[in-house]
Design an enzyme around this catalytic site. Sequence first.
Site, PDB file in Angstrom:
ATOM      1  N   ASP A  98       0.802  -1.225   0.000  1.00  0.00           N
ATOM      2  CA  ASP A  98       0.000   0.000   0.000  1.00  0.00           C
ATOM      3  C   ASP A  98       0.835   1.275   0.000  1.00  0.00           C
ATOM      4  O   ASP A  98       0.287   2.363   0.181  1.00  0.00           O
ATOM      5  CB  ASP A  98      -0.920   0.009   1.229  1.00  0.00           C
TER       6      ASP A  98
ATOM      7  N   HIS B 142      29.829   4.825  -8.838  1.00  0.00           N
ATOM      8  CA  HIS B 142      28.460   5.040  -8.366  1.00  0.00           C
ATOM      9  C   HIS B 142      28.202   4.302  -7.053  1.00  0.00           C
ATOM     10  O   HIS B 142      27.133   3.754  -6.826  1.00  0.00           O
ATOM     11  CB  HIS B 142      27.445   4.610  -9.433  1.00  0.00           C
TER      12      HIS B 142
ATOM     13  N   ASP C 153      29.620  12.589  -3.362  1.00  0.00           N
ATOM     14  CA  ASP C 153      28.949  13.125  -4.554  1.00  0.00           C
ATOM     15  C   ASP C 153      27.467  13.163  -4.203  1.00  0.00           C
ATOM     16  O   ASP C 153      26.781  12.139  -4.244  1.00  0.00           O
ATOM     17  CB  ASP C 153      29.223  12.218  -5.749  1.00  0.00           C
TER      18      ASP C 153
ATOM     19  N   ASP D 160      24.576  19.459  -8.146  1.00  0.00           N
ATOM     20  CA  ASP D 160      25.441  18.284  -8.240  1.00  0.00           C
ATOM     21  C   ASP D 160      26.852  18.697  -7.805  1.00  0.00           C
ATOM     22  O   ASP D 160      27.521  19.448  -8.512  1.00  0.00           O
ATOM     23  CB  ASP D 160      25.447  17.770  -9.688  1.00  0.00           C
TER      24      ASP D 160
ATOM     25  N   HIS E  20      35.506   8.409 -17.109  1.00  0.00           N
ATOM     26  CA  HIS E  20      34.240   9.093 -17.409  1.00  0.00           C
ATOM     27  C   HIS E  20      34.512  10.454 -18.051  1.00  0.00           C
ATOM     28  O   HIS E  20      35.660  10.919 -18.108  1.00  0.00           O
ATOM     29  CB  HIS E  20      33.379   9.229 -16.148  1.00  0.00           C
TER      30      HIS E  20
ATOM     31  N   HIS F  85      28.371  16.946 -17.659  1.00  0.00           N
ATOM     32  CA  HIS F  85      27.074  16.642 -18.279  1.00  0.00           C
ATOM     33  C   HIS F  85      26.168  17.851 -18.078  1.00  0.00           C
ATOM     34  O   HIS F  85      26.407  18.695 -17.203  1.00  0.00           O
ATOM     35  CB  HIS F  85      26.454  15.377 -17.667  1.00  0.00           C
TER      36      HIS F  85
ATOM     37  N   HIS G 223      21.217  14.641 -14.726  1.00  0.00           N
ATOM     38  CA  HIS G 223      21.775  14.454 -16.064  1.00  0.00           C
ATOM     39  C   HIS G 223      20.711  14.983 -17.018  1.00  0.00           C
ATOM     40  O   HIS G 223      19.837  14.252 -17.468  1.00  0.00           O
ATOM     41  CB  HIS G 223      22.087  12.986 -16.338  1.00  0.00           C
TER      42      HIS G 223
ATOM     43  N   GLU H 159      33.678  17.983 -13.684  1.00  0.00           N
ATOM     44  CA  GLU H 159      33.965  16.981 -12.660  1.00  0.00           C
ATOM     45  C   GLU H 159      35.051  15.979 -13.059  1.00  0.00           C
ATOM     46  O   GLU H 159      34.790  14.795 -13.229  1.00  0.00           O
ATOM     47  CB  GLU H 159      32.691  16.223 -12.301  1.00  0.00           C
TER      48      GLU H 159
ATOM     49  N   ARG I  99      37.427  12.868  -6.842  1.00  0.00           N
ATOM     50  CA  ARG I  99      36.641  13.592  -7.845  1.00  0.00           C
ATOM     51  C   ARG I  99      36.292  14.948  -7.251  1.00  0.00           C
ATOM     52  O   ARG I  99      35.992  15.062  -6.063  1.00  0.00           O
ATOM     53  CB  ARG I  99      35.374  12.824  -8.235  1.00  0.00           C
TER      54      ARG I  99
ATOM     55  N   GLU J 170      33.791  18.232  -8.244  1.00  0.00           N
ATOM     56  CA  GLU J 170      32.710  18.580  -9.175  1.00  0.00           C
ATOM     57  C   GLU J 170      31.995  19.848  -8.736  1.00  0.00           C
ATOM     58  O   GLU J 170      31.660  20.013  -7.568  1.00  0.00           O
ATOM     59  CB  GLU J 170      31.701  17.439  -9.241  1.00  0.00           C
TER      60      GLU J 170
END
Length: 470
Positions: free
Chosen positions: A46, A252, A269, A280, A363, A367, A374, A406, A427, A429
């Site tokens: 539910d 990820h 991230d 982001d 990568h 983006h 994205h 990034e 990373r 970004e």
Amino acid sequence: MNQPNEPTLAVDVYRKRRERVLAALRTAGGGVAIVPTAPEVMRNRDADYPYRHDSYFYYLTGFTEPEALLVLDASAGPDEASSLLFCRAKNSEREIWEGFRFGPEGAREAFGFDAAFPVDEIESQMPSILSDKPALHYALGSSAELDAKVRGWLDAVRAKARSGIAAPAVARDLLPLLDDMRLVKDAHELSIMRRAGQISAIAHRRAMAACRPGVHEYELEAELLYTFRKYGAQGPAYGSIVAAGANACVLHYPAGNAIARDGDLILIDAACELDGYASDITRTFPASGRFTPAQRELYDIVLAAQQAAIDATRAGATFDDPHHAAVRVLSQGLLDTGIIESGLFSSVDDVIAERAYAPFYMHRTGHWIGMDVHDCGDYKERGAPRDAQGALPARTLQPSMALTIEPGLYIRPANNVPEQYWNIGIRIEDDAVVTPDGCELLTRDVPVKADEIEALMQQARAAAAAAQTA
């Protein structure tokens, strides 16, 4: 008193967007466009997942209720309705359980539609709306359910052929038109995105301040989610990545149960969604509050790569230019550190040509960002001449386009990689808006230089220690 879910944007913002679509469709010969919102999705038994509207639908309507569909009739006469909404009818009993509904009349007034109808009437109304229209415009093939409904409506129109009524002769994909509109942000969109970036930056600062050896990844995620909601965002724009140590080399990786250890880097991230717009941000920082020499060496390489990409982001450049700038800096850094063996390559150009950097940077450097993290929009110039290899040229950047910048490095253990760099994932970004002579960074309220990150973390620890002794 404002009703729940009352639109916060001026009605004219949505109306002008719909008028742009109608004008483009009239130029293309007219016809009817159909834009549905997203369906509700059951989580289990539910319980539904928290509802989130469709971005295209919201862009043209500002309407956030489920069970709704927008119709734009570019063949309507001057005295006929060209902007129509189908939505849930008012229902006092259901509103006790589910909350306020605008209903067709309330939605028409609040959001500036020419007409609005209960969604229960859609099957009876749509064949009439489509009759004798030259074309049908919608997101072809994006939804099997919508495709089936459209076929049913067209069949109902064709059944009247003996009466001289014709169905649309062509169907066209509406998304390229909407993608190009959404790709260039207007002033109101940028205002929301700036605020989303500020909230996300506050969340990253809080996570940095809360981090110390022994903390779980999910505890840092909790600091982020708390801050998003505290400052008015509806929630995260995507699943938060909080990765300690070697987990940062998983692109990820979701926030999990791992414990940050002394000597680990933490890669976060994560960012919020505010009023339908995403931010982001990625930052990487030491759990101990101090980078090791090897971590600092790689961090400064990634930061220099990001700065090179930022410097390459301006109107008239291509979408690929920031990526190429970042790759050159990263490739040189990989050579300088010995992560890529210099004896195998005579120059950084050879590293790039052979894609020897790819095991450590797999990568792209950015983006599009907007309503979706994205975001929509082509990365190539659709319809442009192809090169000798058959590839389209990269999209040319225009003022008010928004994209992420990034770069990163992810060093997994390998026999030919110096051991001091193993299991380091970094990373950095930020979100950028293209300007005529550069770009505006929306997310720099959180530190990015290594010295500034260390200072923030040390100040937070000193403040916490002082509070304990007070």
